[in-house]
Motif scaffolding. Structure first.
Motif, PDB file in Angstrom:
ATOM      1  N   PRO A 184       0.817  -1.220   0.000  1.00  0.00           N
ATOM      2  CA  PRO A 184       0.000   0.000   0.000  1.00  0.00           C
ATOM      3  C   PRO A 184       0.845   1.261   0.000  1.00  0.00           C
ATOM      4  CG  PRO A 184       0.083  -0.919   2.209  1.00  0.00           C
ATOM      5  CD  PRO A 184       0.809  -1.898   1.312  1.00  0.00           C
ATOM      6  N   VAL A 186       0.069   5.126   0.886  1.00  0.00           N
ATOM      7  CA  VAL A 186      -0.962   5.982   1.481  1.00  0.00           C
ATOM      8  C   VAL A 186      -0.621   7.450   1.245  1.00  0.00           C
ATOM      9  CG1 VAL A 186      -2.170   6.618   3.600  1.00  0.00           C
ATOM     10  CG2 VAL A 186      -1.432   4.248   3.241  1.00  0.00           C
ATOM     11  N   THR A 202      -5.421   5.522  -0.616  1.00  0.00           N
ATOM     12  CA  THR A 202      -4.424   4.458  -0.659  1.00  0.00           C
ATOM     13  C   THR A 202      -4.441   3.786  -2.023  1.00  0.00           C
ATOM     14  OG1 THR A 202      -4.691   4.025   1.710  1.00  0.00           O
ATOM     15  CG2 THR A 202      -3.666   2.292   0.392  1.00  0.00           C
TER      16      THR A 202
END
Length: 259
Positions: A184, A186, A202
């Motif tokens: 991920p 973000v 995200t």
């Protein structure tokens, strides 16, 4: 369990790559709960994409997969909604394997045909998937914006260097990333909404998640809206996510990703 049928003439069709599509359903299903068990399948013929979306309190999620081809006869067929039971049934019926390092043309193909009151799923490759012609009834969609478009509308917002996300939000993000085998990334977003503590977008491969943390202090007119609803006259539909409660986790975005 829904059975075989010859009732209802399909008017729109999408042909997708099976394993990638089922993987998208698995990832999107992470962002459902007992109060919000449904997922949506949004068809984007101009980009040849199918977007599997879901929403729960404080989070909207969209997973984009490439289609072989899409033909819509009416805008009414641009989105279908599946209940939690229908999602579970489809996941049980469809075989799944990892799509890592598998070319699209090497995947089985699944056709989704849409009629007035039903959607049909069947093997379009000629392989024996024990699927035949599986039907699910189409529920009436509530009037609400496309989840994918709501998320896209936030992609060009000003970024900030820090923010606050709750542990439950992060857990869902990491669970979906585990399914997709992606890391991920973000991005915290600037917001002028006085009721919002943090907005974050995200990215993880084809997954996008919009997370919103609301203030939880006592105040007049508490924002107890459900996902997709407008919690106050000051907020429009794309700002609408419910309040969330719990211990908070402070995260920062260093140059190489999530802290």
């Amino acid at each position: 369990m829904a059975g075989l049928t010859t009732v209802g003439q399909p008017r729109s069709t999408a042909v997708v790559y099976l394993w990638g599509f089922i993987n998208a359903i698995r990832a999107a299903a992470v962002f459902t709960d007992k109060d919000n068990p449904k997922i949506r399948i949004e068809f984007v013929p101009e980009r040849n994409h199918v977007v599997v979306t879901a929403m729960t309190v404080g989070q909207l999620a969209a997973v984009t997969v490439e289609a072989s081809w899409i033909k819509l006869s009416t805008d009414e067929d641009a989105c279908i909604e599946l209940t939690g039971a229908q999602v579970k049934e489809l996941r049980m019926l469809f075989p799944f394997r990892s799509v890592k390092d598998v070319d699209l043309e090497d995947q089985p193909i699944l056709a989704i045909e849409i009629a007035d009151f039903r959607a049909f799923f069947y093997d379009a490759t000629g392989l024996d998937l024990h699927l035949y012609r599986h039907q699910v009834p189409r529920g009436e969609l509530e009037v609400a914006p496309s989840i994918a478009k709501v998320i896209t509308a936030h992609e060009y917002r000003q970024r900030v260097t820090y923010g606050v996300l709750e542990p439950a939000m992060m857990k869902k993000i990491f669970s979906a990333c585990t399914i997709l085998k992606k890391h991920p990334d973000v991005h915290f977003l600037a917001t002028q909404d006085k009721w919002v503590t943090t907005k974050a977008l995200t990215y993880a491969g084809d997954l996008r998640v919009l997370s919103t943390v609301m203030h939880d202090d006592d105040r007049d007119g508490k924002l107890d809206a459900k996902p997709g609803e407008t919690p106050s006259p000051e907020l429009d539909a794309e700002e609408a996510t419910g309040s969330s409660v719990g211990t908070r986790l402070v995260t920062a975005r260093p140059p190489q990703g999530v802290a």
